[in-house]
Design a protein around this motif. Structure first.
Motif, PDB file in Angstrom:
ATOM      1  N   TYR A   6       0.896  -1.648   0.147  1.00  0.00           N
ATOM      2  CA  TYR A   6      -0.373  -0.225   0.020  1.00  0.00           C
ATOM      3  C   TYR A   6       0.796   1.043   0.376  1.00  0.00           C
TER       4      TYR A   6
ATOM      5  N   CYS B 201      -7.248   4.556  -5.108  1.00  0.00           N
ATOM      6  CA  CYS B 201      -8.041   3.733  -4.095  1.00  0.00           C
ATOM      7  C   CYS B 201      -9.966   4.845  -4.554  1.00  0.00           C
TER       8      CYS B 201
ATOM      9  N   CYS C  83     -11.158   1.943  -6.576  1.00  0.00           N
ATOM     10  CA  CYS C  83     -10.950   0.992  -6.537  1.00  0.00           C
ATOM     11  C   CYS C  83     -12.492   0.118  -5.937  1.00  0.00           C
TER      12      CYS C  83
ATOM     13  N   LEU D 183     -13.056  -1.883  -3.185  1.00  0.00           N
ATOM     14  CA  LEU D 183     -13.005  -2.336  -2.066  1.00  0.00           C
ATOM     15  C   LEU D 183     -12.778  -0.888  -0.917  1.00  0.00           C
ATOM     16  N   TRP D 184     -13.016   0.237  -1.934  1.00  0.00           N
ATOM     17  CA  TRP D 184     -12.830   1.267  -1.537  1.00  0.00           C
ATOM     18  C   TRP D 184     -14.284   1.885  -0.295  1.00  0.00           C
TER      19      TRP D 184
ATOM     20  N   CYS E 270     -11.070   0.944   3.608  1.00  0.00           N
ATOM     21  CA  CYS E 270     -10.768  -0.224   2.935  1.00  0.00           C
ATOM     22  C   CYS E 270     -11.284  -1.409   3.636  1.00  0.00           C
TER      23      CYS E 270
ATOM     24  N   LEU F 169      -9.757  -4.409   3.327  1.00  0.00           N
ATOM     25  CA  LEU F 169      -8.842  -5.352   2.986  1.00  0.00           C
ATOM     26  C   LEU F 169      -8.257  -4.978   4.758  1.00  0.00           C
ATOM     27  N   ILE F 170      -7.835  -3.128   4.703  1.00  0.00           N
ATOM     28  CA  ILE F 170      -6.876  -2.756   5.082  1.00  0.00           C
ATOM     29  C   ILE F 170      -7.866  -1.850   6.160  1.00  0.00           C
TER      30      ILE F 170
ATOM     31  N   ILE G 131      -7.344   5.380   4.994  1.00  0.00           N
ATOM     32  CA  ILE G 131      -6.959   4.975   3.911  1.00  0.00           C
ATOM     33  C   ILE G 131      -6.720   6.198   2.600  1.00  0.00           C
TER      34      ILE G 131
ATOM     35  N   TYR H 109      -3.239   3.406  -3.469  1.00  0.00           N
ATOM     36  CA  TYR H 109      -2.763   2.376  -4.126  1.00  0.00           C
ATOM     37  C   TYR H 109      -2.507   0.462  -3.668  1.00  0.00           C
ATOM     38  N   CYS H 110      -2.411  -0.349  -4.258  1.00  0.00           N
ATOM     39  CA  CYS H 110      -1.975  -1.365  -3.374  1.00  0.00           C
ATOM     40  C   CYS H 110      -2.381  -2.555  -4.506  1.00  0.00           C
TER      41      CYS H 110
ATOM     42  N   SER I 199      -4.065  -4.960  -4.682  1.00  0.00           N
ATOM     43  CA  SER I 199      -5.520  -5.859  -4.281  1.00  0.00           C
ATOM     44  C   SER I 199      -5.862  -5.111  -5.585  1.00  0.00           C
ATOM     45  N   TRP I 200      -6.232  -4.020  -5.949  1.00  0.00           N
ATOM     46  CA  TRP I 200      -6.949  -3.046  -6.910  1.00  0.00           C
ATOM     47  C   TRP I 200      -7.904  -3.301  -7.573  1.00  0.00           C
TER      48      TRP I 200
HETATM   49  S1  SF4 Z   1      -7.825  -3.193  -2.009  1.00  0.00           S
HETATM   50 FE1  SF4 Z   1      -5.969  -1.391  -2.027  1.00  0.00          FE
HETATM   51  S2  SF4 Z   1      -6.437  -0.027  -3.706  1.00  0.00           S
HETATM   52 FE2  SF4 Z   1      -8.310  -1.017  -3.761  1.00  0.00          FE
HETATM   53  S3  SF4 Z   1      -9.112   0.364  -1.393  1.00  0.00           S
HETATM   54 FE3  SF4 Z   1      -7.826  -1.145  -0.241  1.00  0.00          FE
HETATM   55  S4  SF4 Z   1      -5.695  -0.499  -0.294  1.00  0.00           S
HETATM   56 FE4  SF4 Z   1      -6.706   1.165  -2.104  1.00  0.00          FE
END
Ligand code: SF4
Length: 129
Positions: free
Chosen positions: A79, A90, A93, A95-96, A108, A110-111, A115, A120-121, A123-124
């Protein structure tokens, strides 16, 4: 005794009862926090909007376990606050999570933690239309 004196005595009794009630209400309010609301809303959490220069890497709002997990995920998914990939950030994305009103950082799925919308990461994933 006249009716007038009874009324006056009645009035004084009610006045003393009212005084006891109002004196007690002060301590009740104090027990409830005085009815004062903290700046920033009812959560009481320090939710100051992150500025663009501060980035979205302040994980101090997370628990120790969540912070460790978030740091590990940020590292493993590489990330970054500023995307190096054109057109992939993000904020577009799948997952935003949109920021709270007035906040610069979103989230996010995932994280954990703040964010950057420009981040960006690896997993975008594109948003579905
Ligand atoms: S998965 Fe990655 S790119 Fe998508 S929102 Fe989460 S941190 Fe951003």
């Amino acid at each position: 005794m006249s009716e007038k004196s009874l009324n006056r005595r009645d009035f004084l009794l009610r006045l003393s009862a009212l005084g006891a009630l109002t004196a007690g209400s002060g301590s009740l309010l104090a027990a409830c926090g005085g009815g004062q609301q903290q700046p920033g809303g009812e959560t009481g959490a320090a939710e100051t909007p992150a500025t663009a220069t501060a980035g979205c890497n302040d994980l101090s709002g997370l628990s120790e376990a969540d912070r460790a997990q978030s740091q590990q995920m940020r590292q493993s998914l590489q990330y970054v606050d500023e995307s190096p990939v054109e057109g992939k950030v993000c904020s577009n994305c799948a997952l935003w999570i949109e920021p709270e009103p007035g906040a610069a950082c979103g989230g996010c799925t995932l994280i954990k933690g703040p964010i950057s919308p420009n981040g960006y990461c690896t997993s975008w994933a594109p948003r579905q239309a």
